[in-house]
Design an enzyme around this catalytic site. Structure first.
Site, mmCIF file in Angstrom:
data_model
loop_
_atom_site.group_PDB
_atom_site.id
_atom_site.type_symbol
_atom_site.label_atom_id
_atom_site.label_comp_id
_atom_site.label_asym_id
_atom_site.label_seq_id
_atom_site.Cartn_x
_atom_site.Cartn_y
_atom_site.Cartn_z
ATOM 1 N N GLU A 257 0.889 -1.169 0.000
ATOM 2 C CA GLU A 257 0.000 0.000 0.000
ATOM 3 C C GLU A 257 0.915 1.203 0.000
ATOM 4 O O GLU A 257 1.749 1.344 0.895
ATOM 5 C CB GLU A 257 -0.863 0.033 1.268
ATOM 6 C CG GLU A 257 -1.553 -1.270 1.625
ATOM 7 C CD GLU A 257 -2.835 -1.475 0.844
ATOM 8 O OE1 GLU A 257 -3.232 -0.559 0.114
ATOM 9 O OE2 GLU A 257 -3.410 -2.566 0.964
ATOM 10 N N CYS A 291 -2.371 9.045 3.972
ATOM 11 C CA CYS A 291 -2.174 8.677 2.571
ATOM 12 C C CYS A 291 -3.388 9.082 1.754
ATOM 13 O O CYS A 291 -3.282 9.392 0.583
ATOM 14 C CB CYS A 291 -1.938 7.184 2.460
ATOM 15 S SG CYS A 291 -3.121 6.261 3.435
HETATM 16 P P1 NAD Z 1 8.343 4.956 4.541
HETATM 17 O O1 NAD Z 1 8.209 4.323 3.216
HETATM 18 O O2 NAD Z 1 9.418 5.937 4.746
HETATM 19 O O3 NAD Z 1 8.549 3.832 5.659
HETATM 20 C C1 NAD Z 1 7.643 2.763 5.797
HETATM 21 C C2 NAD Z 1 8.364 1.594 6.458
HETATM 22 O O4 NAD Z 1 9.367 1.090 5.577
HETATM 23 C C3 NAD Z 1 9.075 1.947 7.753
HETATM 24 O O5 NAD Z 1 8.868 0.914 8.692
HETATM 25 C C4 NAD Z 1 10.537 2.010 7.326
HETATM 26 O O6 NAD Z 1 11.430 1.742 8.370
HETATM 27 C C5 NAD Z 1 10.591 0.920 6.282
HETATM 28 N N1 NAD Z 1 11.685 1.016 5.314
HETATM 29 C C6 NAD Z 1 12.342 2.123 4.904
HETATM 30 N N2 NAD Z 1 13.271 1.794 3.985
HETATM 31 C C7 NAD Z 1 13.211 0.457 3.808
HETATM 32 C C8 NAD Z 1 13.890 -0.466 2.969
HETATM 33 N N3 NAD Z 1 14.832 -0.071 2.111
HETATM 34 N N4 NAD Z 1 13.555 -1.775 3.036
HETATM 35 C C9 NAD Z 1 12.574 -2.188 3.862
HETATM 36 N N5 NAD Z 1 11.903 -1.359 4.679
HETATM 37 C C10 NAD Z 1 12.205 -0.040 4.651
HETATM 38 O O7 NAD Z 1 6.896 5.601 4.860
HETATM 39 P P2 NAD Z 1 6.422 6.405 6.151
HETATM 40 O O8 NAD Z 1 7.068 7.747 6.162
HETATM 41 O O9 NAD Z 1 6.503 5.574 7.366
HETATM 42 O O10 NAD Z 1 4.860 6.576 5.820
HETATM 43 C C11 NAD Z 1 4.366 7.556 4.962
HETATM 44 C C12 NAD Z 1 4.113 6.964 3.583
HETATM 45 O O11 NAD Z 1 3.221 5.849 3.706
HETATM 46 C C13 NAD Z 1 3.403 7.919 2.637
HETATM 47 O O12 NAD Z 1 3.933 7.749 1.347
HETATM 48 C C14 NAD Z 1 1.953 7.445 2.691
HETATM 49 O O13 NAD Z 1 1.189 7.803 1.578
HETATM 50 C C15 NAD Z 1 2.127 5.979 2.799
HETATM 51 N N6 NAD Z 1 0.946 5.328 3.356
HETATM 52 C C16 NAD Z 1 0.133 4.619 2.527
HETATM 53 C C17 NAD Z 1 -1.018 4.016 3.034
HETATM 54 C C18 NAD Z 1 -1.947 3.227 2.148
HETATM 55 O O14 NAD Z 1 -2.809 2.528 2.685
HETATM 56 N N7 NAD Z 1 -1.818 3.296 0.844
HETATM 57 C C19 NAD Z 1 -1.318 4.133 4.391
HETATM 58 C C20 NAD Z 1 -0.457 4.867 5.214
HETATM 59 C C21 NAD Z 1 0.680 5.445 4.688
#
Ligand code: NAD
Length: 495
Positions: A257, A291
């Site tokens: 997502e 999001c």
């Molecule tokens: P992010 O992508 O920075 O981090 C999400 C998770 O991924 C964290 O736990 C982080 O530690 C981990 N991560 C980071 N780099 C990684 C890698 N290389 N390999 C594996 N894991 C890694 O996102 P965020 O700042 O926590 O959240 C905000 C984002 O999430 C926004 O883009 C938002 O739109 C999206 N979001 C989407 C939904 C949906 O349902 N579509 C819901 C909530 C948030």
């Protein structure tokens, strides 16, 4: 309940595991206040968590579905009991205002109940055709060991959904929460263990995304990755998980997502008194850090001036403040990086369009930024990039077709909205807008489990909707058993 400033060591097989490094979450409205000191998992801890999950999974999968689901239901009951303390922690760790923090706890409860019911249905398998002399069965088996990598912005609901669904279906899970809100996931894992979950089937593995997150994604023991977060990280995960590694017994499945750049269209016959408050809620609620938030407003020429005027007027009145203040509508951003990014985009906005509102009357101390509204062209950077803060771009369009075209521009397809009093145009929007969740004459945030199953198209997501009827199908493997039942004499001493 845990007192703010608590420790959150890793939890593997139900045991606390302390690490040399730590991840510290703070109150975004008062960054001096430490909320939680979590462990920082590395490769060794990930290996241990996955080995534990692998050895516990088969027994969990063969536990009757009603017993697995009973654990989730007990967890839901515990969450109801702790509703206020969980919401309070969220107010401080994620800077989520009270009403929305409470809604997040309620959504977590909904996931436990909804996926539980769904798992019971899945346990009956699916219908297949029968023929004389043969019995055919279509059953769903758990996939194995999964990893959930979660964001911070729905700090209880999203991790709950992302582990509860797979657990209900008999998988074992390793939960890697976001760096900004590890405390909420610690509470979640403890609560599930207290509800009777066998300790081996859920590990709590806080850590840095690029370190332990990446390591988990690449690990051969993992059979699926359940991810919610940004597009960039999702694409990195898809790429790394696609590489087959020594000892890896299956092709990994990815459910991701991702982000959005969501638009609301205001038609020329729309009731502006309905549209404006809904746009304000969608764009500035939780400071635009959902999001599903509205970040682009597309207004038909005939109502443009009136809509913009009222929108700016309403946004000027929003209460900016600490999330614990009941009156707060716009809380701080989650961290310093987010604050820096917002200030940069405000500058870009100034060079790309006309900034009609840029509030700077914000409290001292926290990561606050005021609502910003910029009238700009559809191709501008501020109208393309996911900014994840209270910055709204506004576009003037001549007619409804142009509105649809502008809304569909870009690569995301998460949520969208339309305000119109014309059934024909509403129907046209439903057909033409390429989004996973379309909302008509209402705000575009606040999806409810089971009522508005949630998830995007295009570069906003891959997989079936969270809180929807197809979700669990992604974490099971269908199997068919076909038996010849023509009488042939069974062995008399069949055990
Ligand atoms: P992010 O992508 O920075 O981090 C999400 C998770 O991924 C964290 O736990 C982080 O530690 C981990 N991560 C980071 N780099 C990684 C890698 N290389 N390999 C594996 N894991 C890694 O996102 P965020 O700042 O926590 O959240 C905000 C984002 O999430 C926004 O883009 C938002 O739109 C999206 N979001 C989407 C939904 C949906 O349902 N579509 C819901 C909530 C948030």
């Amino acid at each position: 309940p845990l007192e703010i400033g608590f420790d959150a060591p890793l939890l593997i097989d139900g045991d606390a595991v302390w690490t040399a490094g730590e991840i510290v979450s703070v109150d975004p409205g008062d960054p001096e206040r430490v909320i939680c000191r979590a462990g920082r998992a590395g490769a060794d801890e990930a290996d241990l968590a996955l080995a534990t999950a692998e050895s516990a999974q088969a027994r969990w999968a063969s536990t009757p579905a009603v017993e697995r689901v009973a654990v989730l239901r007990r967890a839901a009951a515990l969450m109801r009991e702790r509703r206020w303390s969980l919401a309070a922690h969220e107010v401080f760790e994620a800077g989520k205002p009270w009403a929305e923090a409470d809604a997040d706890v309620c959504e977590a409860i909904d996931y436990l109940e909804y996926y539980g019911r769904h798992a019971l249905r899945l346990a009956h398998g699916a219908e297949v055709e029968q023929a004389p002399g043969e019995a055919n069965r279509y059953a769903y088996a758990a996939r194995g060991v999964g990893v959930a990598i979660t964001p911070w912005n729905f700090p209880l609901a999203i991790p709950t959904g992302m582990v509860a669904g797979p657990l209900a279906a008999g998988n074992a899970m390793v939960l890697k929460p976001a760096e900004q809100a590890p405390g909420m996931s610690y509470e979640l894992v403890n609560l599930l263990l207290e509800a009777g979950l066998p300790p081996g089937v859920l590990a709590y593995l806080p850590g840095v995304g690029e370190e332990v997150g990446r390591y988990l994604v690449e690990h051969p023991a993992v059979s699926f990755v359940n991810f919610t977060g940004s597009r960039a990280v999702a694409l990195d995960i898809v790429e790394r998980a696609s590489v087959h590694r020594d000892g890896q017994g299956q092709v990994k499945r990815i459910v991701a997502e991702m982000g959005g750049k969501n638009a609301i269209i205001v038609d020329d016959d729309a009731d502006v008194d309905v549209a404006v408050p809904a746009v304000v809620t969608s764009a500035f609620g939780y400071a635009g850090q959902k999001c599903s938030a509205c970040s682009r407003l597309i207004v038909l020429d005939a109502v443009f001036d009136e809509t913009l005027d009222r929108l700016v007027g309403a946004a000027r009145l929003l209460r900016i403040g600490h999330a614990r203040d009941m009156a707060t509508q716009v809380p701080p951003l989650i961290d310093e990086d987010a604050l820096r990014r917002l200030h940069e985009y405000r500058e870009v906005a100034g060079s790309e369009g006309e900034v009609v509102l840029a509030r700077d009357d914000v409290p001292d101390g926290g990561y606050y930024v005021g609502p910003t509204v910029v009238v700009t062209e559809p191709g501008s950077r501020v109208s393309r990039d996911e900014i994840f803060g209270p910055l709204l771009t506004v576009h003037r369009v001549p007619d409804f077709d142009a509105a649809i075209e502008v809304a569909n521009a870009g690569e995301y397809g998460l949520t969208g909205g339309v305000f119109s009093r014309s059934p024909t145009r509403i129907r046209r929007a439903a057909e033409a807008l390429r989004v996973g969740n379309l909302y008509v004459n209402r705000p575009i945030t606040g999806a409810v489990v089971g009522r508005q199953p949630f998830g995007g198209l295009r570069l906003s997501g891959v997989g079936s909707k969270a809180g929807g009827p197809d979700y669990l199908l992604q974490v099971v493997e269908p199997r068919v058993i076909s038996e010849n039942t023509i009488r042939q004499g069974f062995a008399p001493l069949d055990e």
